[in-house]
Design an enzyme around this catalytic site. Structure first.
Site, PDB file in Angstrom:
ATOM      1  N   CYS A 165       0.812  -1.221   0.000  1.00  0.00           N
ATOM      2  CA  CYS A 165       0.000   0.000   0.000  1.00  0.00           C
ATOM      3  C   CYS A 165       0.841   1.264   0.000  1.00  0.00           C
ATOM      4  CB  CYS A 165      -0.943  -0.026   1.188  1.00  0.00           C
ATOM      5  SG  CYS A 165      -1.969  -1.504   1.161  1.00  0.00           S
ATOM      6  N   HIS A 305      -2.110   8.255   5.759  1.00  0.00           N
ATOM      7  CA  HIS A 305      -2.436   6.963   5.161  1.00  0.00           C
ATOM      8  C   HIS A 305      -3.893   6.636   5.508  1.00  0.00           C
ATOM      9  CE1 HIS A 305      -1.667   3.160   3.324  1.00  0.00           C
ATOM     10  NE2 HIS A 305      -1.803   2.464   4.440  1.00  0.00           N
ATOM     11  N   GLU A 316      -1.067   5.722  13.520  1.00  0.00           N
ATOM     12  CA  GLU A 316      -0.605   6.834  12.686  1.00  0.00           C
ATOM     13  C   GLU A 316      -0.863   8.178  13.373  1.00  0.00           C
ATOM     14  OE1 GLU A 316      -2.355   7.153   8.767  1.00  0.00           O
ATOM     15  OE2 GLU A 316      -0.821   8.586   8.124  1.00  0.00           O
ATOM     16  N   LYS A 334      -9.184   8.504   2.059  1.00  0.00           N
ATOM     17  CA  LYS A 334      -9.788   7.172   1.911  1.00  0.00           C
ATOM     18  C   LYS A 334     -11.243   7.121   2.361  1.00  0.00           C
ATOM     19  CE  LYS A 334      -5.461   4.554   1.863  1.00  0.00           C
ATOM     20  NZ  LYS A 334      -4.412   5.509   2.223  1.00  0.00           N
ATOM     21  N   HIS A 339      -9.630   2.337  -0.252  1.00  0.00           N
ATOM     22  CA  HIS A 339      -8.190   2.092  -0.240  1.00  0.00           C
ATOM     23  C   HIS A 339      -7.775   1.408  -1.539  1.00  0.00           C
ATOM     24  CE1 HIS A 339      -4.204   1.362   0.814  1.00  0.00           C
ATOM     25  NE2 HIS A 339      -4.329   0.642   1.912  1.00  0.00           N
ATOM     26  N   PHE A 398       1.685  -3.390   3.910  1.00  0.00           N
ATOM     27  CA  PHE A 398       1.953  -4.710   4.479  1.00  0.00           C
ATOM     28  C   PHE A 398       3.433  -5.017   4.262  1.00  0.00           C
ATOM     29  CE2 PHE A 398      -2.628  -6.538   3.901  1.00  0.00           C
ATOM     30  CZ  PHE A 398      -3.035  -5.837   5.007  1.00  0.00           C
TER      31      PHE A 398
END
Lengths: 410, 79
Positions: A165, A305, A316, A334, A339, A398
């Site tokens: 991502c 993010h 975050e 998002k 996403h 990831f």
């Protein structure tokens, strides 16, 4: 040791996102904070989470011509459309440039899994001699950059970055390095992803990464909200044209924003869960700030993010608070777009550049009740007009792969 | 529909070649078919006509009518 800073100007933007086809449509939806998740996604029928954020009205055959489009997987079609818009927007003419000086670096997390699913079914049902000879170039994750190069005659360095991502963000950081080192004069960069197929969405669902399938789709992606429970899968592409700022100025090009800093790191913690302390994420952000030569307290805006997963958003937010304090206006696109995985970083860098350019921070959609553990200034409901001189865009993938960009007004 | 008409329609609908470009005497390279596209056409023809065209039998220098001849002779041989 102090290092000279380096500005890569963003002189062209192209978008094919769930928020809209084209920059104007995408930006308008984003600024309105209108969520795009829809149900049902026919391709996902029977899967526990059967909704997604698709690029509205995207028809590769109509946009590219069937003669070109039939050979391309959907993610490459999206990227080709975005690249065409970005290059036209930059004012550069691919028939006149020195192609050897033009690179293409696109981020993509997964690849052409739609064709792979179809051909695997064909293998099982009809045997190996009916499998398409186009399977490999449709599946292989590197191909999107190759297809763009073929289209525009870009003969410089050409590759795809895969950091899950964070892929799009990594691509832009590396693209800037190619300008800084002098290897390229122009780099076409960004991200592309389209993997809204049963096997992949089931995989994410089985991990528990997705928003609950029983949710109202339009409000399922709710970054930083106390009731968030996972991300909504999306597709899309964003392509940016990057040039050295001095070159852009010399040719009188418009500059949306400059990429002045890039930082990357690894959590070295777990395959899919973020480091609960956000140590790796913080390393990437601080590295980007260091590369830009900018103090954290000069940052006006953070494009987070912000996936809408329980783990990411708190980790975050705590990291943002630790590094920047309360000052920056934080948003996550998002809530609107869902996403888009490997494309997300590219899309969000484009959105951040537009934020700098328009002095307007888009709101985080669906943020009704901010999680009390999120102790930062998240822009909710309504876009905020403010001068943004310095912005940071974060992406975490990831594998614990983190990337962060610093964008500045030109 | 004749084998030619069916094949011409397939070339147009699946491979995006404008109908007016497809003629009996046009070669596949003139239609911008590379070797992969020819294999793909062979697979599509196999589904349509029930006979296989292999890459040894048809190259990009061959014409559409040559492909029709191959298909027709194979269909005849099956009867």
């Amino acid at each position: 040791m102090t290092r000279q800073t380096f500005d890569a100007a963003i002189t062209g933007i192209g978008l094919a996102t769930p928020a809209g086809l084209g920059v104007a449509a995408s930006w308008q939806t984003l600024v309105e904070g209108a969520a795009t998740a829809a149900t049902p996604d026919p391709a996902l029928a029977g899967i526990p989470v059967a909704f997604s954020c698709r690029v509205p009205g995207f028809d590769g055959d109509a946009l590219l011509g069937r003669r070109k489009a039939w050979r391309l997987p959907r993610l490459s079609q999206l990227a080709m459309v975005a690249a065409t818009e970005a290059i036209a927007d930059s004012g550069l003419d691919p028939t006149r440039w020195d192609g050897a000086r033009v690179g293409v670096v696109i981020g993509s997390g997964i690849g052409g899994v739609g064709p792979w699913e179809e051909q695997h079914r064909k293998l099982l049902d009809e045997g190996p001699t009916l499998v398409s000879p186009l399977l490999i170039p449709m599946l292989a994750v590197n191909m999107t950059a190759g297809y763009i190069a073929i289209e525009i005659g870009a003969k410089g360095p050409n590759f795809v970055t895969a950091t899950a991502c964070a892929s799009g963000t990594t691509a832009i950081g590396i693209a800037r390095s190619l300008l800084r080192s002098g290897e390229c004069d122009v780099v076409i960069t960004g991200g592309a992803e389209s993997c809204l197929v049963p096997s992949i969405v089931s995989g994410f669902s089985q991990m528990g990464a997705l928003a609950g399938g029983d949710r109202e789709p339009a409000s399922a992606s709710r970054p930083f909200d106390v009731a968030r429970d996972g991300f909504v899968p999306a597709e899309g592409s964003a392509v940016l044209v990057l040039e050295r700022l001095a070159d852009a100025k010399a040719r009188g090009a418009r500059c949306y924003a400059s990429v002045r800093g890039y930082g990357a790191s690894a959590d070295a913690h777990h395959a899919t869960a973020p480091d609960p302390q956000g140590v790796g994420a913080e390393l990437a952000v601080r590295a980007a700030l260091g590369d830009a030569g900018i103090d954290p307290d000069a940052v006006d805006h953070v494009n987070a993010h912000g996936t809408s997963t329980p783990l990411n958003d708190v980790t975050e937010a705590k990291m943002i608070r630790r590094v920047f304090g309360e000052r920056p206006a934080v948003t996550s696109a998002k809530g609107v777009t869902g996403h888009a995985l490997g494309a997300a970083g590219g899309m969000e860098a484009a959105f951040t550049a537009l934020t700098v350019h328009h002095s307007l921070v888009p709101p985080t959609a669906n943020l009704d009740s901010q999680d009390p553990e999120v102790e930062v200034d998240v822009v909710a409901k309504v876009a905020r007009e403010m001068r943004v001189e310095v912005a940071v865009s974060n992406s975490f993938g990831f594998g614990g792969q983190n990337a962060s960009l610093v964008l500045t007004a030109c | 529909m004749s084998v030619y008409d069916t094949l011409a329609q397939l070339i147009s609908s699946s491979f995006g070649v404008p109908v007016e470009e497809v003629r009996p005497d046009v070669t596949f390279s003139e239609l911008e078919f590379d070797s992969l596209a020819l294999v793909e056409l062979g697979l599509a023809a196999q589904q349509e006509f029930g006979v296989a065209i292999t890459d040894e039998e048809l190259s990009s220098g061959d014409t559409v009518s040559r492909a029709v001849d191959i298909i027709e002779s194979k269909v005849m041989a099956q009867r």
